[in-house]
Design an enzyme around this catalytic site. Structure first.
Site, PDB file in Angstrom:
ATOM      1  N   ALA A  14     -43.488  79.109 -39.511  1.00 11.68           N
ATOM      2  CA  ALA A  14     -43.342  78.894 -38.186  1.00 11.68           C
ATOM      3  C   ALA A  14     -41.930  78.462 -37.627  1.00 11.68           C
ATOM      4  O   ALA A  14     -41.616  78.176 -36.709  1.00 11.68           O
ATOM      5  CB  ALA A  14     -44.184  77.466 -38.115  1.00 11.68           C
ATOM      6  N   ARG A  93     -29.611  71.605 -44.515  1.00 10.21           N
ATOM      7  CA  ARG A  93     -28.670  70.608 -44.906  1.00 10.21           C
ATOM      8  C   ARG A  93     -28.527  69.678 -43.513  1.00 10.21           C
ATOM      9  O   ARG A  93     -28.239  70.509 -42.304  1.00 10.21           O
ATOM     10  CB  ARG A  93     -27.348  71.202 -45.242  1.00 10.21           C
ATOM     11  CG  ARG A  93     -26.232  70.106 -45.648  1.00 10.21           C
ATOM     12  CD  ARG A  93     -24.751  70.553 -45.595  1.00 10.21           C
ATOM     13  NE  ARG A  93     -24.442  71.639 -46.673  1.00 10.21           N
ATOM     14  CZ  ARG A  93     -23.828  71.427 -47.890  1.00 10.21           C
ATOM     15  NH1 ARG A  93     -23.344  70.322 -47.991  1.00 10.21           N
ATOM     16  NH2 ARG A  93     -23.687  72.678 -48.610  1.00 10.21           N
ATOM     17  N   ASP A 160     -25.690  89.849 -46.314  1.00 12.28           N
ATOM     18  CA  ASP A 160     -24.220  89.998 -46.884  1.00 12.28           C
ATOM     19  C   ASP A 160     -23.789  91.329 -46.663  1.00 12.28           C
ATOM     20  O   ASP A 160     -22.789  91.769 -46.202  1.00 12.28           O
ATOM     21  CB  ASP A 160     -23.803  89.081 -47.884  1.00 12.28           C
ATOM     22  CG  ASP A 160     -24.431  87.657 -47.913  1.00 12.28           C
ATOM     23  OD1 ASP A 160     -23.824  86.993 -46.921  1.00 12.28           O
ATOM     24  OD2 ASP A 160     -25.346  87.258 -48.616  1.00 12.28           O
ATOM     25  N   HIS A 188     -24.738  83.580 -52.415  1.00 13.12           N
ATOM     26  CA  HIS A 188     -24.893  83.737 -51.063  1.00 13.12           C
ATOM     27  C   HIS A 188     -24.307  82.439 -50.541  1.00 13.12           C
ATOM     28  O   HIS A 188     -25.035  81.419 -50.260  1.00 13.12           O
ATOM     29  CB  HIS A 188     -26.375  83.913 -50.534  1.00 13.12           C
ATOM     30  CG  HIS A 188     -26.572  83.788 -49.140  1.00 13.12           C
ATOM     31  ND1 HIS A 188     -26.054  84.816 -48.372  1.00 13.12           N
ATOM     32  CD2 HIS A 188     -27.063  82.727 -48.371  1.00 13.12           C
ATOM     33  CE1 HIS A 188     -26.231  84.533 -46.956  1.00 13.12           C
ATOM     34  NE2 HIS A 188     -26.879  83.271 -47.185  1.00 13.12           N
TER      35      HIS A 188
HETATM   36  N1  NAD Z   1     -30.232  84.178 -47.324  1.00 12.80           N
HETATM   37  C1  NAD Z   1     -29.697  84.396 -46.334  1.00 12.80           C
HETATM   38  O1  NAD Z   1     -29.198  85.270 -46.188  1.00 12.80           O
HETATM   39  C2  NAD Z   1     -30.095  83.497 -45.518  1.00 12.80           C
HETATM   40  C3  NAD Z   1     -29.717  83.759 -43.824  1.00 12.80           C
HETATM   41  C4  NAD Z   1     -30.149  82.953 -42.779  1.00 12.80           C
HETATM   42  C5  NAD Z   1     -30.758  81.642 -43.378  1.00 12.80           C
HETATM   43  N2  NAD Z   1     -31.183  81.498 -44.550  1.00 12.80           N
HETATM   44  C6  NAD Z   1     -31.781  80.170 -44.687  1.00 12.80           C
HETATM   45  O2  NAD Z   1     -33.469  80.361 -44.473  1.00 12.80           O
HETATM   46  C7  NAD Z   1     -33.872  79.074 -44.251  1.00 12.80           C
HETATM   47  C8  NAD Z   1     -34.809  79.334 -42.976  1.00 12.80           C
HETATM   48  O3  NAD Z   1     -34.048  79.308 -41.804  1.00 12.80           O
HETATM   49  P1  NAD Z   1     -34.862  79.188 -40.490  1.00 12.80           P
HETATM   50  O4  NAD Z   1     -33.770  79.505 -39.580  1.00 12.80           O
HETATM   51  O5  NAD Z   1     -36.152  80.017 -40.609  1.00 12.80           O
HETATM   52  O6  NAD Z   1     -35.080  77.737 -40.717  1.00 12.80           O
HETATM   53  P2  NAD Z   1     -36.272  76.837 -39.501  1.00 12.80           P
HETATM   54  O7  NAD Z   1     -35.644  75.454 -39.785  1.00 12.80           O
HETATM   55  O8  NAD Z   1     -35.961  77.668 -38.313  1.00 12.80           O
HETATM   56  O9  NAD Z   1     -37.542  77.084 -40.327  1.00 12.80           O
HETATM   57  C9  NAD Z   1     -37.737  76.598 -41.776  1.00 12.80           C
HETATM   58  C10 NAD Z   1     -39.482  76.326 -41.584  1.00 12.80           C
HETATM   59  O10 NAD Z   1     -39.767  76.051 -42.988  1.00 12.80           O
HETATM   60  C11 NAD Z   1     -40.862  75.093 -43.028  1.00 12.80           C
HETATM   61  N3  NAD Z   1     -40.829  74.628 -44.390  1.00 12.80           N
HETATM   62  C12 NAD Z   1     -40.185  73.358 -44.713  1.00 12.80           C
HETATM   63  N4  NAD Z   1     -40.355  72.930 -46.003  1.00 12.80           N
HETATM   64  C13 NAD Z   1     -41.542  74.062 -46.234  1.00 12.80           C
HETATM   65  C14 NAD Z   1     -42.267  73.842 -47.349  1.00 12.80           C
HETATM   66  N5  NAD Z   1     -42.209  73.227 -48.274  1.00 12.80           N
HETATM   67  N6  NAD Z   1     -43.352  74.899 -47.432  1.00 12.80           N
HETATM   68  C15 NAD Z   1     -43.412  75.646 -46.497  1.00 12.80           C
HETATM   69  N7  NAD Z   1     -42.734  75.608 -45.238  1.00 12.80           N
HETATM   70  C16 NAD Z   1     -41.646  74.840 -45.414  1.00 12.80           C
HETATM   71  C17 NAD Z   1     -40.405  74.089 -41.778  1.00 12.80           C
HETATM   72  O11 NAD Z   1     -41.628  73.522 -41.123  1.00 12.80           O
HETATM   73  C18 NAD Z   1     -39.766  75.189 -40.797  1.00 12.80           C
HETATM   74  O12 NAD Z   1     -40.740  75.697 -39.971  1.00 12.80           O
HETATM   75  C19 NAD Z   1     -32.902  78.104 -44.217  1.00 12.80           C
HETATM   76  O13 NAD Z   1     -32.754  77.308 -45.478  1.00 12.80           O
HETATM   77  C20 NAD Z   1     -31.544  79.076 -43.997  1.00 12.80           C
HETATM   78  O14 NAD Z   1     -30.518  78.241 -44.383  1.00 12.80           O
HETATM   79  C21 NAD Z   1     -30.731  82.242 -45.570  1.00 12.80           C
HETATM   80  O1  LMR Z   2     -28.007  79.047 -42.968  1.00 13.23           O
HETATM   81  C1  LMR Z   2     -26.973  79.287 -43.164  1.00 13.23           C
HETATM   82  O2  LMR Z   2     -26.103  78.274 -43.671  1.00 13.23           O
HETATM   83  C2  LMR Z   2     -26.476  80.593 -42.892  1.00 13.23           C
HETATM   84  C3  LMR Z   2     -26.939  81.720 -43.386  1.00 13.23           C
HETATM   85  O3  LMR Z   2     -27.179  81.815 -44.892  1.00 13.23           O
HETATM   86  C4  LMR Z   2     -26.322  82.963 -43.246  1.00 13.23           C
HETATM   87  O4  LMR Z   2     -25.726  83.783 -44.206  1.00 13.23           O
HETATM   88  O5  LMR Z   2     -26.330  83.314 -42.157  1.00 13.23           O
END
Ligand code: NAD
Ligand code: LMR
Length: 329
Positions: A14, A93, A160, A188
Site C-alpha cells: 500500500a 528513518r 543506482d 545502496h
Molecule cells: N533500494 C532502493 O533503491 C530504494 C529506492 C527507493 C526507496 N527505497 C526504500 O523502499 C522502502 C519503501 O518505500 P516507499 O516509498 O514505498 O515507502 P512507504 O512508506 O510509502 O510505504 C511503505 C509501506 O510498507 C508498509 N509496511 C511497513 N512495515 C511492513 C511490514 N512489516 N510488512 C508489510 N508492509 C509493511 C507500510 O504500511 C507502507 O504501506 C523504504 O525503505 C525506502 O527507503 C529503496
Molecule cells: O529512501 C531513500 O532514502 C532513498 C532511496 O534509497 C533512493 O535511493 O532513492
C-alpha cells in the site's frame, strides 16, 4: 498450453513504491508478456484497507495476465507458495532516529519475513529487498532462512545502476542503450561506488571517452550516490516510480538474462570475490542466464576504484556487526 501462474509476493503493497510497482507486475513487465501472475500483497494491519483499494484498481485494469490478488497481514500467509518476493515495506528513518535504531526496527520486520519465506515460500523462491537499508535488511532476512540457498536473497542497486547510466549518457551525448558494463559496487547508500572504468560507450572505453577524472570524482559519483536524497529534497518524498522501475528491471534481468556483452549490478551475498568479505550482501557486476546470476570475474581494479569499493564494503561490515550485536543475524 496454459502456464501455471507465478506467485509474486509484494510487501509494503500500500506504499508509494507498491502503487507504482503492482500495475507493472500485473501487466507482464516483471516476468514477461506471456507469464501469468498471482499477486500476494502483504501489509501491516493499518495498511490493509489501502491495499484493498489498490487491488480494486488492479481489478479495474482487467489485466489478462493477472490471475488473482490476495491480501494478508500475516507473513506466513503472505509468503505461502511465493516464487518471487519483493520486500518493499520497511520502517523509514524518522527524526532523531540513529542508524542503530533503524537497523533494530527493520530487524523486527525482515527477520520474521525471512523465517516466513524459509517456512512457506516455493522451492524456487527469488527475493529482492528494496526497503532500506536494503543490503543489510537482505542479510537479516537471509540469515533467518537457513533452508533457502543464500544466493536467492538479493538487494536492489539497480536504481543506482540506472541513475549512473543516464548521468553518463547525458555527459557524453550517448544513448543509454549504447552503454554497457557499468558497475555499482558496495552498499545502496551514499558510499556506493559507480564504476565506469570497465564500461563501454558504443564499444569504446567509457573512462577514456569521458577523459575527465575531476568530473568523475566531483560530479558523477556524488550525483549518483546522493540522488536518493536529491529526489527527497525535490519531491518531498523518496523516489517511488523509478524505484519500482528498478525493481522490475532487477527481477526481469535475473529471470530472463542480461544482454549479450553486457552485465548489470545486483546486491548479492559475496563469495569473497574482489576482496569483499564472504557473506556480506554487496553490489557486484553480474551476468544472468537461465534464472541464475554470476559475478563477473577478472576485472582489473585500479587504485581509484579500490579505495572507493573498500570504503563502501567497510560500511556494510559495520552494519553487519551492528545487526549481529542486536542478535538479528
Ligand atoms: N533500494 C532502493 O533503491 C530504494 C529506492 C527507493 C526507496 N527505497 C526504500 O523502499 C522502502 C519503501 O518505500 P516507499 O516509498 O514505498 O515507502 P512507504 O512508506 O510509502 O510505504 C511503505 C509501506 O510498507 C508498509 N509496511 C511497513 N512495515 C511492513 C511490514 N512489516 N510488512 C508489510 N508492509 C509493511 C507500510 O504500511 C507502507 O504501506 C523504504 O525503505 C525506502 O527507503 C529503496
Ligand atoms: O529512501 C531513500 O532514502 C532513498 C532511496 O534509497 C533512493 O535511493 O532513492
Amino acid at each position: 498450453m496454459t502456464r501455471t501462474p507465478v506467485n509474486v509476493t509484494v510487501t509494503g503493497a500500500a506504499g508509494q513504491i507498491g502503487y507504482a510497482l503492482l500495475f507493472r507486475i500485473a501487466s507482464g513487465h516483471l516476468l514477461g508478456a506471456d507469464v501469468p501472475v498471482k499477486l500476494r500483497l502483504l501489509e501491516i494491519p493499518q495498511g490493509v484497507k489501502a491495499a484493498e483499494g489498490t487491488a480494486m484498481e488492479l481489478d479495474d485494469c482487467a489485466f489478462p495476465l493477472l490471475k488473482g490478488i490476495d491480501i494478508f497481514d500475516d507473513p506466513n500467509q503472505g509468503f505461502e507458495g511465493a516464487n518471487v518476493a519483493l520486500l518493499v515495506g520497511a520502517r523509514p528513518r524518522t527524526k532523531g532516529m540513529e542508524r542503530g535504531d533503524l537497523l533494530a526496527a527493520n530487524g523486527g520486520i525482515f527477520k520474521p519475513q525471512g523465517k516466513a519465506i524459509n517456512d512457506h515460500a516455493a522451492d524456487d523462491i527469488k527475493v529482492l529487498v528494496v526497503g532500506n537499508p536494503a543490503n543489510t535488511n537482505a542479510l537479516i532476512a537471509q540469515a533467518a532462512a537457513p533452508d533457502v540457498p543464500a544466493e536467492r536473497f538479493t538487494a536492489m542497486t539497480r536504481l543506482d545502476h540506472n541513475r549512473a547510466l543516464t548521468q553518463l549518457a547525458q555527459k557524453t551525448g550517448a544513448s543509454v542503450e549504447d552503454i554497457k558494463r557499468l558497475t555499482i559496487w558496495g552498499n545502496h547508500s551514499a558510499t556506493q561506488y559507480p564504476d565506469i572504468f570497465h564500461a563501454e560507450i558504443a564499444g569504446k572505453n567509457a573512462a577514456e571517452v569521458v577523459n575527465d577524472e575531476q568530473w568523475l570524482a566531483d560530479t558523477f559519483i556524488p550525483t549518483v550516490a546522493k540522488r536518493g536524497a536529491a529526489i527527497i529534497e525535490a519531491r518531498g518524498a523518496s523516489s517511488a516510480a523509478s524505484a519500482a522501475n528498478a525493481a522490475i528491471d532487477h527481477v526481469h534481468t535475473w529471470v530472463n538474462g542480461t544482454r549479450e556483452g553486457d552485465w548489470t549490478s545486483m546486491g548479492i551475498p559475496s563469495d569473497g570475490s574482489y576482496g569483499v568479505p564472504e557473506g556480506l550482501i554487496s553490489s557486484f557486476p553480474v551476468t544472468c542466464k537461465d534464472g541464475k546470476y554470476e559475478i563477473v570475474q577478472g576485472l582489473d581494479i585500479n587504485e581509484f576504484s579500490r579505495t572507493r569499493i573498500d570504503a563502501s564494503v567497510r560500511e556494510l561490515a559495520e552494519e553487519r556487526d551492528a545487526v549481529r550485536e542486536l542478535g538479528l543475524i
